[in-house]
Scaffold this motif. Structure first.
Motif, mmCIF file in Angstrom:
data_model
loop_
_atom_site.group_PDB
_atom_site.id
_atom_site.type_symbol
_atom_site.label_atom_id
_atom_site.label_comp_id
_atom_site.label_asym_id
_atom_site.label_seq_id
_atom_site.Cartn_x
_atom_site.Cartn_y
_atom_site.Cartn_z
ATOM 1 N N LEU A 1 -2.238 1.405 -10.073
ATOM 2 C CA LEU A 1 -1.750 0.448 -9.074
ATOM 3 C C LEU A 1 -2.651 0.422 -7.838
ATOM 4 C CD1 LEU A 1 2.112 1.099 -9.190
ATOM 5 C CD2 LEU A 1 0.849 -0.821 -10.174
ATOM 6 N N LYS A 2 -3.085 1.585 -7.406
ATOM 7 C CA LYS A 2 -3.957 1.656 -6.228
ATOM 8 C C LYS A 2 -5.278 0.948 -6.494
ATOM 9 C CE LYS A 2 -6.002 4.863 -2.966
ATOM 10 N NZ LYS A 2 -6.214 6.251 -2.594
ATOM 11 N N ASP B 1 -8.827 -3.727 -5.729
ATOM 12 C CA ASP B 1 -9.606 -4.818 -6.322
ATOM 13 C C ASP B 1 -9.066 -6.186 -5.878
ATOM 14 O OD1 ASP B 1 -11.083 -2.887 -7.620
ATOM 15 O OD2 ASP B 1 -10.122 -3.189 -9.583
ATOM 16 N N PHE B 2 -7.756 -6.307 -5.796
ATOM 17 C CA PHE B 2 -7.115 -7.540 -5.372
ATOM 18 C C PHE B 2 -7.528 -7.902 -3.947
ATOM 19 C CE2 PHE B 2 -3.284 -9.343 -3.241
ATOM 20 C CZ PHE B 2 -3.254 -10.567 -3.873
ATOM 21 N N VAL B 3 -7.461 -6.929 -3.055
ATOM 22 C CA VAL B 3 -7.822 -7.172 -1.655
ATOM 23 C C VAL B 3 -9.317 -7.467 -1.536
ATOM 24 C CG1 VAL B 3 -7.962 -6.122 0.640
ATOM 25 C CG2 VAL B 3 -5.891 -5.891 -0.710
ATOM 26 N N ALA B 4 -10.137 -6.781 -2.320
ATOM 27 C CA ALA B 4 -11.574 -7.048 -2.296
ATOM 28 C C ALA B 4 -11.869 -8.479 -2.766
ATOM 29 C CB ALA B 4 -12.307 -6.033 -3.178
ATOM 30 N N GLU B 5 -11.124 -8.942 -3.752
ATOM 31 C CA GLU B 5 -11.313 -10.306 -4.248
ATOM 32 C C GLU B 5 -10.904 -11.333 -3.187
ATOM 33 O OE1 GLU B 5 -9.408 -13.054 -7.769
ATOM 34 O OE2 GLU B 5 -9.629 -10.912 -8.146
ATOM 35 N N SER C 1 0.825 -1.205 0.000
ATOM 36 C CA SER C 1 0.000 0.000 0.000
ATOM 37 C C SER C 1 0.860 1.256 0.000
ATOM 38 C CB SER C 1 -0.972 -0.012 1.177
ATOM 39 O OG SER C 1 -0.288 0.012 2.402
ATOM 40 N N LYS C 2 2.033 1.208 0.608
ATOM 41 C CA LYS C 2 2.945 2.356 0.557
ATOM 42 C C LYS C 2 3.545 2.486 -0.839
ATOM 43 C CE LYS C 2 4.235 2.063 5.404
ATOM 44 N NZ LYS C 2 5.283 1.624 6.360
ATOM 45 N N PHE C 3 3.807 1.365 -1.469
ATOM 46 C CA PHE C 3 4.407 1.381 -2.800
ATOM 47 C C PHE C 3 3.479 2.020 -3.829
ATOM 48 C CE2 PHE C 3 5.227 -0.697 -6.915
ATOM 49 C CZ PHE C 3 6.544 -0.302 -7.115
ATOM 50 N N ILE D 1 -4.421 2.926 3.527
ATOM 51 C CA ILE D 1 -3.551 3.332 2.424
ATOM 52 C C ILE D 1 -3.231 4.803 2.638
ATOM 53 C CG2 ILE D 1 -3.481 3.940 -0.025
ATOM 54 C CD1 ILE D 1 -4.791 1.450 -0.731
ATOM 55 N N PRO D 2 -1.958 5.136 2.751
ATOM 56 C CA PRO D 2 -1.606 6.532 2.960
ATOM 57 C C PRO D 2 -1.929 7.351 1.716
ATOM 58 C CG PRO D 2 0.363 5.188 2.690
ATOM 59 C CD PRO D 2 -0.813 4.256 2.693
#
Length: 177
Positions: free
Chosen positions: A108-109, A114-118, A92-94, A149-150
């Protein structure tokens, strides 16, 4: 610690980050890079490659933690979720590095969200098949995500200085005293 400004410096640090070295994030966070016609496609490809490598590494570790641990209680499940969420912090920092072009950061964000939601949906579907402790596990899953996410520091565009006295809570409401 010198801030990376060239393509070569960025690729070296991206390689370090891709290999699991989170200290590279500190240097990348203060770096800047002006994308030009000669390096644009190579730079975007390199960032995408590193991002996918770290995301796959996170997924492998997360899946392995579920395979190796025998969840006897909801607390064991909570620990696995907490560890997974903590390990997501470097990704999330990246995705919000200031040195990355704005369109790449947004892409990317969005992909990470979407990845985390999946992952969350998949976990919820599997938890719904378990009858004992189902409610607590679903509550635990509701906290799993990228809530932290910052964001890029907001600046006052007129004066071009940081707006440090304005804190907007997650609800979007502002309390004025």
């Amino acid at each position: 610690m010198a801030a990376p400004t060239t393509y070569s410096e960025w690729t070296n640090l991206l390689d370090k980050f891709g290999d699991g070295d989170d200290t590279a994030l500190e240097e990348l966070s203060i770096g800047s890079f002006t994308v030009d016609a000669g390096t644009a496609s190579r730079f975007y490809s390199r960032v995408e490659e590193v991002y996918k490598k770290r995301k796959q590494s996170w997924l492998d570790k997360f899946q392995r933690s579920f395979q190796l641990q025998n969840f006897k209680t909801e607390d064991d499940f909570e620990i696995a979720l907490r560890n997974g969420k903590q390990n997501l912090s470097s990704l999330s920092k990246f995705v919000v590095l200031k040195g990355l072009p704005e369109d790449l950061r947004k892409t990317l964000k969005k992909d990470l969200e979407d990845f985390v939601a999946e992952i969350k949906k998949s976990l919820k579907d599997n938890v719904s098949k378990i009858s004992s402790g189902r409610e607590k596990m679903l509550i635990l899953l509701s906290t799993f995500g990228l809530n932290d996410i910052p964001e890029v520091i907001k600046t006052d565009k007129k004066n071009n200085k940081q707006n440090t006295n304005e804190i907007i809570p997650p609800t979007g409401r502002k309390i004025i005293f």
